[in-house]
Scaffold this motif. Sequence first.
Motif, PDB file in Angstrom:
ATOM      1  N   GLU A   1     -36.700 -79.259 -26.724  1.00 25.48           N
ATOM      2  CA  GLU A   1     -37.029 -77.849 -27.010  1.00 25.48           C
ATOM      3  C   GLU A   1     -36.599 -77.524 -28.444  1.00 25.48           C
ATOM      4  OE1 GLU A   1     -35.733 -75.237 -23.868  1.00 25.48           O
ATOM      5  OE2 GLU A   1     -35.786 -76.838 -22.385  1.00 25.48           O
ATOM      6  N   ASN A   2     -35.901 -76.410 -28.590  1.00 25.20           N
ATOM      7  CA  ASN A   2     -35.395 -76.071 -29.928  1.00 25.20           C
ATOM      8  C   ASN A   2     -33.905 -76.344 -30.060  1.00 25.20           C
ATOM      9  OD1 ASN A   2     -34.572 -74.127 -28.178  1.00 25.20           O
ATOM     10  ND2 ASN A   2     -34.713 -72.449 -29.670  1.00 25.20           N
ATOM     11  N   PHE A   3     -33.413 -77.266 -29.259  1.00 31.25           N
ATOM     12  CA  PHE A   3     -31.972 -77.509 -29.263  1.00 31.25           C
ATOM     13  C   PHE A   3     -31.532 -78.198 -30.549  1.00 31.25           C
ATOM     14  CE2 PHE A   3     -31.462 -77.915 -24.333  1.00 31.25           C
ATOM     15  CZ  PHE A   3     -31.881 -76.614 -24.191  1.00 31.25           C
ATOM     16  N   ASN A   4     -30.296 -77.943 -30.870  1.00 35.74           N
ATOM     17  CA  ASN A   4     -29.670 -78.566 -32.032  1.00 35.74           C
ATOM     18  C   ASN A   4     -28.353 -79.193 -31.581  1.00 35.74           C
ATOM     19  OD1 ASN A   4     -28.944 -79.170 -34.725  1.00 35.74           O
ATOM     20  ND2 ASN A   4     -27.693 -77.299 -34.789  1.00 35.74           N
ATOM     21  N   ILE A   5     -28.435 -80.446 -31.191  1.00 37.49           N
ATOM     22  CA  ILE A   5     -27.264 -81.143 -30.642  1.00 37.49           C
ATOM     23  C   ILE A   5     -26.852 -82.213 -31.635  1.00 37.49           C
ATOM     24  CG2 ILE A   5     -26.347 -82.402 -28.651  1.00 37.49           C
ATOM     25  CD1 ILE A   5     -27.506 -79.860 -27.669  1.00 37.49           C
TER      26      ILE A   5
ATOM     27  N   THR B   1     -20.471 -79.601 -22.021  1.00 45.46           N
ATOM     28  CA  THR B   1     -21.567 -78.659 -22.205  1.00 45.46           C
ATOM     29  C   THR B   1     -22.714 -79.299 -22.968  1.00 45.46           C
ATOM     30  OG1 THR B   1     -20.007 -76.827 -22.242  1.00 45.46           O
ATOM     31  CG2 THR B   1     -22.150 -76.448 -23.290  1.00 45.46           C
ATOM     32  N   LEU B   2     -22.391 -79.952 -24.048  1.00 43.84           N
ATOM     33  CA  LEU B   2     -23.424 -80.550 -24.886  1.00 43.84           C
ATOM     34  C   LEU B   2     -24.035 -81.765 -24.196  1.00 43.84           C
ATOM     35  CD1 LEU B   2     -21.448 -80.231 -28.225  1.00 43.84           C
ATOM     36  CD2 LEU B   2     -23.172 -78.662 -27.320  1.00 43.84           C
TER      37      LEU B   2
ATOM     38  N   SER C   1     -24.519 -82.114 -21.084  1.00 42.50           N
ATOM     39  CA  SER C   1     -25.454 -81.685 -20.045  1.00 42.50           C
ATOM     40  C   SER C   1     -26.857 -81.485 -20.591  1.00 42.50           C
ATOM     41  CB  SER C   1     -24.967 -80.378 -19.406  1.00 42.50           C
ATOM     42  OG  SER C   1     -23.793 -80.607 -18.687  1.00 42.50           O
ATOM     43  N   ALA C   2     -26.917 -81.137 -21.858  1.00 47.22           N
ATOM     44  CA  ALA C   2     -28.225 -80.891 -22.462  1.00 47.22           C
ATOM     45  C   ALA C   2     -29.010 -82.172 -22.687  1.00 47.22           C
ATOM     46  CB  ALA C   2     -28.046 -80.141 -23.789  1.00 47.22           C
TER      47      ALA C   2
ATOM     48  N   GLU D   1     -28.610 -85.076 -20.638  1.00 43.78           N
ATOM     49  CA  GLU D   1     -28.675 -85.931 -19.447  1.00 43.78           C
ATOM     50  C   GLU D   1     -30.124 -86.177 -19.029  1.00 43.78           C
ATOM     51  OE1 GLU D   1     -26.187 -86.778 -16.681  1.00 43.78           O
ATOM     52  OE2 GLU D   1     -24.562 -86.629 -18.137  1.00 43.78           O
ATOM     53  N   LEU D   2     -30.884 -85.121 -18.918  1.00 44.22           N
ATOM     54  CA  LEU D   2     -32.270 -85.303 -18.498  1.00 44.22           C
ATOM     55  C   LEU D   2     -33.093 -86.055 -19.550  1.00 44.22           C
ATOM     56  CD1 LEU D   2     -34.588 -84.915 -16.539  1.00 44.22           C
ATOM     57  CD2 LEU D   2     -34.951 -82.642 -17.507  1.00 44.22           C
TER      58      LEU D   2
ATOM     59  N   MET E   1     -32.574 -89.642 -19.218  1.00 42.68           N
ATOM     60  CA  MET E   1     -33.310 -90.139 -18.057  1.00 42.68           C
ATOM     61  C   MET E   1     -34.788 -90.332 -18.366  1.00 42.68           C
ATOM     62  SD  MET E   1     -31.467 -90.355 -15.419  1.00 42.68           S
ATOM     63  CE  MET E   1     -32.696 -90.079 -14.144  1.00 42.68           C
ATOM     64  N   GLN E   2     -35.307 -89.329 -19.045  1.00 40.24           N
ATOM     65  CA  GLN E   2     -36.744 -89.415 -19.348  1.00 40.24           C
ATOM     66  C   GLN E   2     -37.023 -90.597 -20.271  1.00 40.24           C
ATOM     67  OE1 GLN E   2     -36.867 -85.340 -20.668  1.00 40.24           O
ATOM     68  NE2 GLN E   2     -37.971 -84.658 -18.823  1.00 40.24           N
TER      69      GLN E   2
ATOM     70  N   ILE F   1     -40.736 -84.294 -13.256  1.00 39.20           N
ATOM     71  CA  ILE F   1     -39.670 -84.473 -14.250  1.00 39.20           C
ATOM     72  C   ILE F   1     -40.122 -85.341 -15.406  1.00 39.20           C
ATOM     73  CG2 ILE F   1     -37.375 -85.454 -14.617  1.00 39.20           C
ATOM     74  CD1 ILE F   1     -36.643 -84.757 -11.803  1.00 39.20           C
TER      75      ILE F   1
END
Lengths: 269, 269, 269, 269, 269, 269
Positions: free
Chosen positions: D46-50, D57-58, D60-61, D63-64, D67-68, D254
């Motif tokens: 998405e528009n995440f900035n990690i 917390t970070l 968790s963003a 993990e999926l 997997m993908q 998913i």
Amino acid sequence: MPIDQPVKLLWINPVTISSYDKPMADYIDNIRSSTTSVDVVSMKIENFNITNLEFRTLESAVELPIMQLARWASIQGYDGVCIGCFYDPGLEAAREISGPSMVVTAPCQSALAICSRLANRFSVIIGRDQWKDQMTGRITQYGYDRDLASFRQLGLSVDEMQKDPAHTADLIIEQAAAAITEDEAEVILLGCTVEFGFFQKVQDEVGVAVIDAIVACFKECEHAAKLKKAFEWSTSHVWGMQGPLDSEIASSNIFSGPPPIGNIIHVGP
Amino acid sequence: MPIDQPVKLLWINPVTISSYDKPMADYIDNIRSSTTSVDVVSMKIENFNITNLEFRTLESAVELPIMQLARWASIQGYDGVCIGCFYDPGLEAAREISGPSMVVTAPCQSALAICSRLANRFSVIIGRDQWKDQMTGRITQYGYDRDLASFRQLGLSVDEMQKDPAHTADLIIEQAAAAITEDEAEVILLGCTVEFGFFQKVQDEVGVAVIDAIVACFKECEHAAKLKKAFEWSTSHVWGMQGPLDSEIASSNIFSGPPPIGNIIHVGP
Amino acid sequence: MPIDQPVKLLWINPVTISSYDKPMADYIDNIRSSTTSVDVVSMKIENFNITNLEFRTLESAVELPIMQLARWASIQGYDGVCIGCFYDPGLEAAREISGPSMVVTAPCQSALAICSRLANRFSVIIGRDQWKDQMTGRITQYGYDRDLASFRQLGLSVDEMQKDPAHTADLIIEQAAAAITEDEAEVILLGCTVEFGFFQKVQDEVGVAVIDAIVACFKECEHAAKLKKAFEWSTSHVWGMQGPLDSEIASSNIFSGPPPIGNIIHVGP
Amino acid sequence: MPIDQPVKLLWINPVTISSYDKPMADYIDNIRSSTTSVDVVSMKIENFNITNLEFRTLESAVELPIMQLARWASIQGYDGVCIGCFYDPGLEAAREISGPSMVVTAPCQSALAICSRLANRFSVIIGRDQWKDQMTGRITQYGYDRDLASFRQLGLSVDEMQKDPAHTADLIIEQAAAAITEDEAEVILLGCTVEFGFFQKVQDEVGVAVIDAIVACFKECEHAAKLKKAFEWSTSHVWGMQGPLDSEIASSNIFSGPPPIGNIIHVGP
Amino acid sequence: MPIDQPVKLLWINPVTISSYDKPMADYIDNIRSSTTSVDVVSMKIENFNITNLEFRTLESAVELPIMQLARWASIQGYDGVCIGCFYDPGLEAAREISGPSMVVTAPCQSALAICSRLANRFSVIIGRDQWKDQMTGRITQYGYDRDLASFRQLGLSVDEMQKDPAHTADLIIEQAAAAITEDEAEVILLGCTVEFGFFQKVQDEVGVAVIDAIVACFKECEHAAKLKKAFEWSTSHVWGMQGPLDSEIASSNIFSGPPPIGNIIHVGP
Amino acid sequence: MPIDQPVKLLWINPVTISSYDKPMADYIDNIRSSTTSVDVVSMKIENFNITNLEFRTLESAVELPIMQLARWASIQGYDGVCIGCFYDPGLEAAREISGPSMVVTAPCQSALAICSRLANRFSVIIGRDQWKDQMTGRITQYGYDRDLASFRQLGLSVDEMQKDPAHTADLIIEQAAAAITEDEAEVILLGCTVEFGFFQKVQDEVGVAVIDAIVACFKECEHAAKLKKAFEWSTSHVWGMQGPLDSEIASSNIFSGPPPIGNIIHVGP
């Protein structure tokens, strides 16, 4: 450094009936060192009638009397005290209060020490499956839980164990044999002091050492008492082993009465 | 399924002095649910004078009275019993004897349950380093030994803790702060019920939850009692939780006397 | 120190279907304290269709949404969040991000805390044996692995559990009874939130407490939330409990969207 | 049984910035087998900035997305996937979803396997003490907690580690030397993939092996992938390793989108 | 940083018979990297006749010769030594004496490392139940005891394993299948180097990875040796990994004779 | 059931120098029961010169000779064998080969058994910190790792320990006192048989039991041997304790030579 000094031991039957005292005293008389003197006692606790310690409830009734006896024994100059129940009730407290003048042993810890010299894995023959939880706690605390092959129950209460000795012996042989064959036990522990009189017959049948709870507790105590006399290897009395100050003991009045002895039999010199 | 049913609890001060009863009853009155009724009792045991349980010796003197109170409470219709000492003395035995009609809690297990919802690692503020061994045993038995950051001692006996509360508060703050900073504790446990009255001041200072032993034990008991009434989630009574038969209890005479209550204060409805 | 303050809780059904929301909301409505207000939500995650979390794969899809809900709840002033899956997915992360303003509970940890007050050993009734590995990991992490008597599977997927409730009840009774008789369990845990509606019937049949996953998680959360309001016993936020700075949270954009709520049902005041 | 078959690996930088991709790809290019082809990817979520995963917390963003990517890689015919963060995020889930066609490794488990061939005890050099709790969890889960000599922190966040490499190198040398001298570490682990580029200088200084997180993860993956191709030693797919059915995967949606790749660099043949 | 450098390994058959040397050398020739050169040796120890190490007694006879070979190999410039017995005899000592110039691997530790990348739980197929105790010790020491699903015995001594390979294969398939179905193993380990030649047939039958003891030990050694040459990740030589001084070695005369090689077969470049 | 029967023991100095034989024989002569006869032997192994076992390398050289002596002793009718090194080298193998006719003890296990009767926590006074790793392995295997307060090193090699006894005594006193004061040890173990002659002076100074490695090993062996004679509590010989068949022993030729005795001193009747 004379090692073969005589020692004086107290065997506590932590029940209020005296019926086991004579057979256990005879039993101990047969296994003691020639110079060891022993007093076998059962208890007098108010009007209580405690015939076994199968439940924590019953154990609670004897914790303080065990302490009072341990304290009394240390003052009377006993070298060691044996707490005659495989749950090892009150062991840590008795060591704390008897302090650096005495040693205290109990059957479970004693049997495990003997077992550890002979084998890797052991099974415990118990009366009823209900005993497992508390006994597992002790074995875990002592560090031997990884070595426990199994518990095997006889389906007998403590009070039934000496009713028909031949039957009990058969049951023990059956369970011990199954523990060796199926659970891969290498040594058998008899998990109750009232399972006395059977171990030799059982080990003749099953072919590995069968550790009797009374013999284990008594001989480890005698041995520890001799080490204490010879080398001053006494119960520690610092940090977690520290007991109350004499003034605290006095003011508590816990030990102000007579020792809770109901019956006493002496064997040895 | 009405959840907000009133419950009736017994708080046991397992000592023979009554001086803590009033302040503790007031303390509990401030934290109870409005519908919870509580009896705070201290003990009468022969002529004993037990002011604290710092040593196993002293604990042994109260094991049976705790049992007798637990049994009495279950017959009297109490929903729960709180054993007011952080060593959790007699907890398993009290659960066994009070059987499926009641719940029993104690401070160490209660504080750990609360802590486990708030943090990974905790420190315990104790009076003296001598307490560590026995407390480590409890924490290990409950499965929380991996999470123990440290013990920190105040250098106070139990009897000294309420002598100069401001001084005690300062000592607790100092040790709690050090536990957080140096031992990386995330929550603080006060490891003695007599460390009462301090937790709010301490947590204001140190910035993490400080679990009070009385509040923990009482609120977990009240909560468990409500769950018991609402959902019949009572103490188990099978296998290792099984107690003696009624006939065994009767013949033992352990519970034939009056309950060992020295003083009683009621709070709540 | 008013204890009976009302609390406001969020129950997360961590799936994208809403079919469980109404029955679970009704279920919770029956067990909440009268002053507790609850929002029961299921999720909206892109176009995902997640009906259960039986596999780690599916869990991974809800980890972030659980976090986003926990963060949102803490900002909205909820006192507690319940993560409604027995694997306790995202529990540590949700505690980290919701910080010192809220409490978070989950069923496995909650059920173990309740169990630890009632018994020594427990069995968990699961849907399929494939669940064991991950659940063993949680139980071990929480320190209760020594107390696990057994897992017992129903041979049902999560999606099948409420299809034929009478049949499911029969299966649970059968496995719970076997767990008690054969595995020596003293308490039964229902290892899935979708095993709801059965515990009372089962415990009537098997005679020991049967801990329902929803009730356990919800009541521990409500209890913890009340403790938080009364005593400021909040989630720790130091060391391993520390979350990112507000600036880091903002720049990450993780929480910039609306909360991933698909459906919401309110119960209570 | 040809062993030297080429393998094709995917290195996941589980962040949304691409700045590490080129230096890490170059780094990997220098350590790969000549026949190994590698794609180094960072993420688009998405528009995440990690920029790092220092907090749960970070994590968790990502993990999926991990997997993908694992699922996508298994379909694309990659032999192995490297999850490039020392917390080993999503390792079990990625193994579950990629099933028997691929292998997945991560730095912590990989470094421990290498270490176990060289030494008894190790220390981990981390950025900040806050990392200890989660990392201890992993080390304990993998069975190496008894061998952990210490964590030693640099006092740097992940984002600061490559800002002034000479300074970081000095800090690592200082802490590694102290770990060996004071904590009796026998091998050093660098507990973050962003601590890359330092290990050779450090081990020249401190005299014991210093295990780099990237090298460890990559070389163990390449090795495991070769074993997979030669001997069909693939990820298990039964019991706790079982993933959802294809139909469940399809209906979940998913994996219906494109893989969350933000940037990709290829090295090797 | 050239990774594909050739390495030179020594495979020790820790027995005094040479009959396994040729088949094992051929076996290894088929699995080595093309640039790996290997010497397969069996032993000459006085007039001893050691055909297997099923008992600790027999193992004791080869501990020193293993050491002497490890020392000799490190002086001769071998990069790695494989100790070819699943009890991993002398592993720690061989690492100590060969110091920072070499790596040493053994089958049990190697197989566990491979397994840990593929599954959670494993079973070990052994010859006879008598092997369990010692093997459990190794698995526990390596930290994998929680993951051990079961041992399954073939009812064959080591000397019988290659007598009728088709029969042995059938037995392994039978036990491996039972381990997966009944004990919930996810990967199978073959717990003896003489169980060679079977793994591929078995894994075709049972559907999960079956780890061969020779392949595991050899490939982990080759891999570790390559890491050593590329990154200087050598055996540690400090603290518990420290060996005697050269002067102590010289004065002991332990290594003054020729290496105890009975037979040697070279494969590779 | 005569308990006070004489026993015949073998004390093995597992080194090839004879200089300790006379002082250790005198030492043992002072602590033996009056009816116990003892042979103290050191070894002759080819042209080896082994003065201590500080390293695994050196230990490997004596493993087989220890076995050969244990086997020889069981044939000669010794009741027990003492392996005189605190690493307990070859203990399990010696028990296996000496089978049900004998008992075998070693210092570490013996000292821990004695300690467990006197205290909760202990420290071990070692020569050099390098010993910790291997000793920790033994203590963990025996189940006492939770009780280990600390190791404290003297900074002396084994060969230096008896060079200046007054200096060594001072060092032991200093470290033992620090272990008690700082590490909260309750009993002290001397972690090397060459630390003989000091324990009484040290315990006079530090006030808690100081367990001498020779005395512990010898007295536990004498005690176990007496139990064996009286109760047939011999080393187990089934499952993990089973040794090779006589035919396997014969064909191996391991025991075909003379026992590896370099020097022998007899004490007692």
